[in-house]
Design an enzyme around this catalytic site. Structure first.
Site, PDB file in Angstrom:
ATOM      1  N   ARG A 178      12.596   3.590  -0.809  1.00 41.05           N
ATOM      2  CA  ARG A 178      12.601   2.730  -2.000  1.00 41.05           C
ATOM      3  C   ARG A 178      13.909   2.902  -2.757  1.00 41.05           C
ATOM      4  NH1 ARG A 178       7.217   3.606  -1.039  1.00 41.05           N
ATOM      5  NH2 ARG A 178       6.180   1.626  -0.592  1.00 41.05           N
ATOM      6  N   ASP A 235      10.913   1.876   5.033  1.00 40.30           N
ATOM      7  CA  ASP A 235       9.929   1.097   4.289  1.00 40.30           C
ATOM      8  C   ASP A 235      10.493  -0.312   4.117  1.00 40.30           C
ATOM      9  OD1 ASP A 235       7.772   0.381   2.251  1.00 40.30           O
ATOM     10  OD2 ASP A 235       7.385   2.511   2.538  1.00 40.30           O
ATOM     11  N   HIS A 291       4.724  -2.153   5.890  1.00 41.90           N
ATOM     12  CA  HIS A 291       5.888  -1.574   5.198  1.00 41.90           C
ATOM     13  C   HIS A 291       7.153  -1.650   6.068  1.00 41.90           C
ATOM     14  CE1 HIS A 291       3.945  -0.052   1.572  1.00 41.90           C
ATOM     15  NE2 HIS A 291       2.949   0.394   2.316  1.00 41.90           N
ATOM     16  N   GLU A 321      -1.512   0.677   4.340  1.00 45.75           N
ATOM     17  CA  GLU A 321      -1.330  -0.554   3.551  1.00 45.75           C
ATOM     18  C   GLU A 321      -0.732  -1.693   4.374  1.00 45.75           C
ATOM     19  OE1 GLU A 321      -0.760   1.403  -0.881  1.00 45.75           O
ATOM     20  OE2 GLU A 321       1.050   0.952   0.283  1.00 45.75           O
ATOM     21  N   TRP A 359      -4.994  10.368   2.302  1.00 44.66           N
ATOM     22  CA  TRP A 359      -4.453  10.100   0.972  1.00 44.66           C
ATOM     23  C   TRP A 359      -5.430   9.351   0.072  1.00 44.66           C
ATOM     24  CZ3 TRP A 359      -3.090   5.193  -1.137  1.00 44.66           C
ATOM     25  CH2 TRP A 359      -3.234   4.098  -0.251  1.00 44.66           C
ATOM     26  N   ASP A 381       4.326  10.650  -8.105  1.00 48.22           N
ATOM     27  CA  ASP A 381       4.944   9.494  -8.746  1.00 48.22           C
ATOM     28  C   ASP A 381       4.103   9.004  -9.925  1.00 48.22           C
ATOM     29  OD1 ASP A 381       3.104   8.821  -6.621  1.00 48.22           O
ATOM     30  OD2 ASP A 381       3.597   6.721  -6.948  1.00 48.22           O
ATOM     31  N   TRP A 428       6.606   9.156  -4.199  1.00 45.71           N
ATOM     32  CA  TRP A 428       7.076   7.806  -3.906  1.00 45.71           C
ATOM     33  C   TRP A 428       8.074   7.416  -4.995  1.00 45.71           C
ATOM     34  CZ3 TRP A 428       5.604   6.627   0.792  1.00 45.71           C
ATOM     35  CH2 TRP A 428       4.403   7.140   1.289  1.00 45.71           C
ATOM     36  N   THR A 429       9.079   6.635  -4.638  1.00 45.12           N
ATOM     37  CA  THR A 429      10.206   6.499  -5.570  1.00 45.12           C
ATOM     38  C   THR A 429      10.470   5.068  -6.029  1.00 45.12           C
ATOM     39  OG1 THR A 429      11.799   6.379  -3.735  1.00 45.12           O
ATOM     40  CG2 THR A 429      11.323   8.568  -4.661  1.00 45.12           C
TER      41      THR A 429
END
Length: 638
Positions: A174, A203, A277, A356, A422, A449, A493-494
């Site tokens: 990201r 990603d 992703h 996802e 997760w 995050d 996560w960024t």
């Protein structure tokens, strides 16, 4: 009274948790299995020698310890086969001690010196990290601190980890972080006995690892449009906007980082996130998509509306950011990727993502429909399972094992694959009952995050995770088969993390809580004692110029609507011993203002509530300005 004083004296010198003096605090994180403090201390001298024998792996640990000691003390500490009176001994057991295992150690500190004994070099390294934590906080400084008396309290410590997998993840897709920043991340996590660095390398927003046989992945896939604000809400990018934000790691960079991590006994777990992703890969090689329009796709820059969560676990994408399971080009592509990756990363696992995955474009694809008919697949989950099983075969053909997010369970999981859980306990329990290894990484406890304080003062994201909650993490869910739980990890996560100082702020101190949860015995965990040790490590962070969050000092706001239509505002604190002072008159409160003792009703025309926390007559929390209207909204008053 005499008996009580004697008992108190003995307790002070034997308690493994609270044994400390004002001058020599025992504030080790993660908490060791057993600590016994003894009278006296070891004072480091200029002629101190680290005695390490001749084994290369032991000499490597000695060199690491030497560099750490020299940097802050300025002393010419040497490594040798023998030494003077002031020595630090590193000793490998000639016969393995079953109690401490491959990563455990014994540490003995006396006025004459320190001895670390272990079965393996990893144990010596962790013992060295503990020894460094016994020295004054200035040991963390990059500058020589000549005024410090470099002493460590006399102790005996027995220590070994609860779990073999103790991970910390960094998303560099990201937002990109440099090789040196990644090395700094690894160095800091190793101080707290983490041993797996999970490197999220790909990603929608970027492909960060050089694959020499697929040059477009970094020539095009590593770059997007620079945008600042709230990721995921940005305006649409124009076709002619310069794509100058991003970067990637060359294969030589990767090798350097892996070597650096190995010196700190950290395994590097690379992640290639597929089939979802994958916009960076699809934008680089459109033929990997099920969708003809992919020839027009660009690397995602954080624009609004890219993916939408519609409930029930269903995700809809506005553009097709997936690899196509019905396309043989995809498997040829992944064979090249995992082939090159397997030569760069010695760790036994490769992470293949799997989370996802928006399947709405698959549902419209004629090639997917044909695949389903040919392979007798009934659902889109089974389509992804077909993909995952083929990926497992590719990865295993390179001599590696597969681990993926818990969605890879859906539709059936290939034998031998491990699961990173997760979304909570359910998937983990299911996976262990299917005899798959599991690494616990639940959002509720380990997603770093998330906001760690109130949304009024933190970068806003959709969820919160306070330090107290992170400390409650237990990697073994009730109902799981414990022998398949490899350990746990925390993830950063960024999307909303734009620079490395913010990385540090989001990681610390919550990563301290996770470190203790995966290393220390469950019965050693104690919130109050942990906080006292965290505060000591804040001082160490200050010495190292590491940014961290002090959100644990901030008040917790809640509000409810009363029967008379007014709102009632409640304030609480995450840790004990704090006092909250407040004002509604737009001035900035200190300890001479009203102290919070009961729920507050805002005066009729008040617009802001300002609060600050104190301890021992000193401010410790941030000055927070809370709009009364925000409290009304939270109370449900319109």
């Amino acid at each position: 009274m005499k008996y009580a004083l004697t008992a108190l004296f003995c307790w002070l010198f034997t308690s493994p948790v609270f044994a400390q003096t004002a001058a020599e605090p025992i504030s080790i994180i993660p908490q060791p299995v057993k600590v016994v403090q003894l009278p006296g201390s070891f004072v480091l001298q200029e002629n101190t020698v680290i005695v390490a024998g001749s084994q290369p792996a032991v000499l490597s640990v000695a060199s690491f310890l030497q560099q750490r000691l020299v940097k802050a003390t300025g002393y010419p500490v040497k490594v040798g086969a023998h030494g003077p009176a002031s020595v630090i001994n590193l000793v490998l057991n000639s016969q393995a001690d079953a109690l401490i295992g491959p990563e455990g150690y014994y540490l003995s500190v006396t006025p004459k010196g320190a001895t670390i004994t272990a079965n393996e070099p990893a144990g010596l390294f962790y013992g060295a990290q503990t020894l460094l934590q016994l020295f004054p906080e200035e040991i963390e400084s990059d500058l020589v601190k000549s005024h410090v008396k470099w002493q460590a309290p006399a102790v005996t410590i027995t220590d070994y980890p609860r779990f073999p997998w103790r991970g910390l993840m960094l998303d560099v897709a990201r937002h990109f972080f440099t090789k040196d920043e990644v090395k700094a991340y690894i160095d800091r996590m190793a101080r707290y006995k983490y041993n797996v660095f999970h490197w999220h390398l790909t990603d929608d927003s970027g492909w960060r690892v050089e694959i020499k046989s697929l040059p477009n992945l970094t020539q095009k896939g590593a770059w997007n449009v620079p945008k600042v604000g709230k990721f995921g809400t940005f305006s649409a990018s124009m076709p002619d906007e310069p794509r100058t934000q991003g970067g990637f790691y060359t294969q030589e960079d990767i090798k350097e980082v892996v070597r650096y991590a190995q010196e700190r006994f950290v395994n590097v777990l690379p992640e290639i996130d597929v089939p979802g992703h994958s916009m960076a890969a699809v934008a680089s090689y459109p033929e990997l998509s099920c969708t003809a329009d992919a020839v027009n796709y660009q690397v995602y820059s954080g624009e609004a509306g890219f993916m939408n969560w519609v409930g029930g676990g269903v995700i809809l994408a506005s553009v097709d950011n997936t690899l196509c399971p019905a396309n043989e080009n995809v498997y040829n592509f992944l064979d090249k990727v995992f082939g090159e990756l397997s030569t760069l990363f010695p760790f036994e696992y490769i992470h293949v993502g799997g989370d996802e995955c928006a399947k709405n474009f698959w549902a419209k694809s004629d090639s997917i429909k044909a695949l389903m008919q040919r392979e007798n697949l009934k659902t889109m989950q089974e389509v992804q399972s077909y993909f995952e099983k083929r990926v497992v075969k590719i990865v295993e053909s390179k001599g590696k094992k597969v681990i993926g997010w818990d969605e890879i369970l859906e539709g059936g999981l290939a034998p031998g694959a491990a699961v990173m859980a997760w979304r909570g306990d359910k998937a983990a329990i299911e996976a262990t009952k299917m005899q798959h290894d599991v690494v616990m990484s639940p959002t509720a406890y380990s997603y770093l995050d998330y906001m760690q304080g109130d949304a009024i003062v933190e970068p806003v994201i959709y969820a919160s995770l306070r330090l107290n909650k992170a400390y409650q993490f237990d990697p073994v869910p009730a109902g799981a088969d414990e022998k398949y739980i490899k350990g746990g990890q925390a993830n950063l996560w960024t999307e909303q993390v734009y620079n490395f100082r913010q990385v540090q702020y989001m990681i610390w101190p919550r990563a301290l809580a996770i470190a203790e949860s995966v290393w220390s015995p469950k019965n050693k965990k104690n919130w109050g004692n942990f906080i006292s040790r965290v505060e000591h490590h804040f001082n160490r962070f200050d010495q190292a110029n590491v940014k961290y969050s002090r959100s644990m000092y901030d008040p917790i706001f809640s509000a409810k609507k009363e029967a008379n239509g007014q709102i009632s505002i409640q304030l609480a604190t995450e840790i004990e011993g704090l006092e909250i002072y407040y004002t509604f008159d737009n001035t900035f409160p200190d300890r001479f203002y009203p102290k919070y003792t009961a729920p507050l009703t805002p005066p009729k025309d008040a617009t802001t509530l300002k609060v600050i926390t104190y301890r021992d007559q000193e401010p410790v929390g941030r000055m927070i300005t809370m709009p009364v209207r925000e409290m009304e909204t939270r109370a449900g008053k319109r």
